[in-house]
Design a protein around this motif. Structure first.
Motif, mmCIF file in Angstrom:
data_model
loop_
_atom_site.group_PDB
_atom_site.id
_atom_site.type_symbol
_atom_site.label_atom_id
_atom_site.label_comp_id
_atom_site.label_asym_id
_atom_site.label_seq_id
_atom_site.Cartn_x
_atom_site.Cartn_y
_atom_site.Cartn_z
ATOM 1 N N VAL A 138 0.844 -1.200 0.000
ATOM 2 C CA VAL A 138 0.000 0.000 0.000
ATOM 3 C C VAL A 138 0.875 1.245 0.000
ATOM 4 C CG1 VAL A 138 -1.894 1.198 1.142
ATOM 5 C CG2 VAL A 138 -1.744 -1.286 1.283
ATOM 6 N N GLN A 139 1.939 1.221 0.787
ATOM 7 C CA GLN A 139 2.877 2.353 0.802
ATOM 8 C C GLN A 139 3.497 2.554 -0.573
ATOM 9 O OE1 GLN A 139 5.625 2.484 4.144
ATOM 10 N NE2 GLN A 139 7.175 3.451 2.875
ATOM 11 N N ASP A 140 3.855 1.462 -1.229
ATOM 12 C CA ASP A 140 4.404 1.557 -2.585
ATOM 13 C C ASP A 140 3.382 2.149 -3.546
ATOM 14 O OD1 ASP A 140 6.771 0.447 -1.718
ATOM 15 O OD2 ASP A 140 6.343 -1.569 -2.484
ATOM 16 N N ALA A 141 2.105 1.790 -3.387
ATOM 17 C CA ALA A 141 1.056 2.357 -4.240
ATOM 18 C C ALA A 141 0.988 3.863 -4.082
ATOM 19 C CB ALA A 141 -0.295 1.723 -3.903
ATOM 20 N N ILE A 142 1.138 4.344 -2.844
ATOM 21 C CA ILE A 142 1.131 5.793 -2.589
ATOM 22 C C ILE A 142 2.352 6.440 -3.216
ATOM 23 C CG2 ILE A 142 1.229 7.561 -0.797
ATOM 24 C CD1 ILE A 142 -0.163 5.450 1.059
ATOM 25 N N PHE A 144 -7.340 8.212 -6.422
ATOM 26 C CA PHE A 144 -6.846 6.860 -6.187
ATOM 27 C C PHE A 144 -5.680 6.873 -5.185
ATOM 28 C CE2 PHE A 144 -8.379 7.237 -10.609
ATOM 29 C CZ PHE A 144 -9.554 6.526 -10.435
ATOM 30 N N ILE A 145 -4.866 7.911 -5.241
ATOM 31 C CA ILE A 145 -3.797 8.038 -4.251
ATOM 32 C C ILE A 145 -4.392 8.282 -2.869
ATOM 33 C CG2 ILE A 145 -1.770 9.367 -3.573
ATOM 34 C CD1 ILE A 145 -1.370 10.034 -6.551
ATOM 35 N N LEU A 146 -5.406 9.127 -2.788
ATOM 36 C CA LEU A 146 -6.048 9.409 -1.506
ATOM 37 C C LEU A 146 -6.726 8.170 -0.927
ATOM 38 C CD1 LEU A 146 -7.489 12.932 -2.289
ATOM 39 C CD2 LEU A 146 -5.918 12.391 -0.408
ATOM 40 N N GLN A 147 -7.298 7.335 -1.780
ATOM 41 C CA GLN A 147 -7.884 6.082 -1.296
ATOM 42 C C GLN A 147 -6.810 5.217 -0.629
ATOM 43 O OE1 GLN A 147 -9.717 4.767 -5.055
ATOM 44 N NE2 GLN A 147 -11.641 4.581 -3.928
ATOM 45 N N ALA A 148 -5.661 5.079 -1.305
ATOM 46 C CA ALA A 148 -4.573 4.277 -0.744
ATOM 47 C C ALA A 148 -4.021 4.919 0.521
ATOM 48 C CB ALA A 148 -3.466 4.114 -1.787
ATOM 49 N N LEU A 149 -3.917 6.231 0.542
ATOM 50 C CA LEU A 149 -3.394 6.944 1.702
ATOM 51 C C LEU A 149 -4.307 6.754 2.911
ATOM 52 C CD1 LEU A 149 -1.261 8.939 2.801
ATOM 53 C CD2 LEU A 149 -2.722 10.804 1.975
ATOM 54 N N HIS A 150 -5.606 6.878 2.701
ATOM 55 C CA HIS A 150 -6.553 6.694 3.805
ATOM 56 C C HIS A 150 -6.517 5.246 4.298
ATOM 57 C CE1 HIS A 150 -10.014 7.685 6.289
ATOM 58 N NE2 HIS A 150 -10.576 6.568 5.895
ATOM 59 N N PHE A 151 -6.413 4.305 3.383
ATOM 60 C CA PHE A 151 -6.327 2.890 3.776
ATOM 61 C C PHE A 151 -5.051 2.643 4.576
ATOM 62 C CE2 PHE A 151 -5.207 -1.532 3.276
ATOM 63 C CZ PHE A 151 -6.414 -2.188 3.444
ATOM 64 N N TYR A 152 -3.949 3.238 4.158
ATOM 65 C CA TYR A 152 -2.668 3.067 4.847
ATOM 66 C C TYR A 152 -2.757 3.572 6.279
ATOM 67 C CZ TYR A 152 2.397 3.266 5.590
ATOM 68 O OH TYR A 152 3.676 3.093 6.079
#
Length: 223
Positions: free
Chosen positions: A118-122, A156-164
């Motif tokens: 997930v961090q890599d996705a961000i 999409f970045i914000l989705q990953a950031l919130h999930f992280y």
């Protein structure tokens, strides 16, 4: 759409199951239709996973997509099972969480995802967006015209950031906006209203690029 999305999807599933039979592992819906945010101009983002995939399968799939009503809206992701199991894991975060399964199951198709993925996705999303924004700012003669496509990717970045941060995947923009604050919320507001940014004045364009580039820069330091 004129046919109605449920009827469209039912036709699509019937045609895929008839063509691929037990080779079909999964059919899913992504994007704005999957999130319930579609407009008249929205594409229909389908996910189709087969046991294996070659160009003959792609030809069959292309014929199915072309035969569908409003076929110009059909797009999405098509892949073989083994390729998906070895896919870069940062890229699987969005695919896994954004896919609404219509046929089959995700079981056994995706490797387990870890916090690092997930961090890599961000990081990779932010780096790609940073590069695209800088390139547009430097070289586009009308940089405001590029702003809508740039800000589209922030969701999409914000989705990953919130999930992280929370381990919660939020699929809809307005629901996510209610959970954000500060610059993250400002960025998502610009994403939601991104079509207006194409008509920004030079001063507004300058401010939008400054905010976007600085935000991406900050995300690259998240650890």
């Amino acid at each position: 759409m004129n046919l109605g999305i449920e009827n469209w999807l039912n036709q699509f599933i019937q045609k895929c199951t008839a063509a691929f039979s037990d080779r079909l592992c999964l059919i899913g819906l992504q994007g704005s239709y999957g999130r319930g945010e579609a407009t008249a101009d929205s594409d229909i983002d389908m996910v189709v996973i087969l046991d294996t995939l070659d160009t003959n399968d792609l030809k069959v799939y292309r014929e199915i997509a072309s035969s569908m009503p409003e076929s110009e809206k059909a797009c999405g992701f098509c892949c073989g099972k083994q390729e998906l199991l070895h896919w870069p894991r940062y890229d699987l975060f969005q695919l896994l969480h954004d896919t609404h399964v219509l046929y089959g199951s995700t079981a056994g198709l995706f490797p387990p995802l870890q916090p690092q993925d997930v961090q890599d996705a961000i990081h990779i999303g932010a780096a790609n967006l940073y590069h695209a924004a800088c390139h547009s700012y430097l070289y586009d003669k009308a940089p405001a015209v590029k702003l809508p496509s740039l800000y589209k990717g922030t969701f999409f970045i914000l989705q990953a950031l919130h999930f992280y941060r929370t381990q919660q995947y939020i699929s809809q923009k307005q629901e996510l906006l209610a959970l954000l604050s500060g610059t993250d919320a400002d960025i998502l507001v610009l994403c939601i209203n991104r079509h207006k940014t194409a008509c920004y004045s030079p001063a507004e364009t300058e401010a939008a690029y400054q905010k976007l580039i600085a935000w991406c820069s900050g995300l690259l330091t998240i650890s």
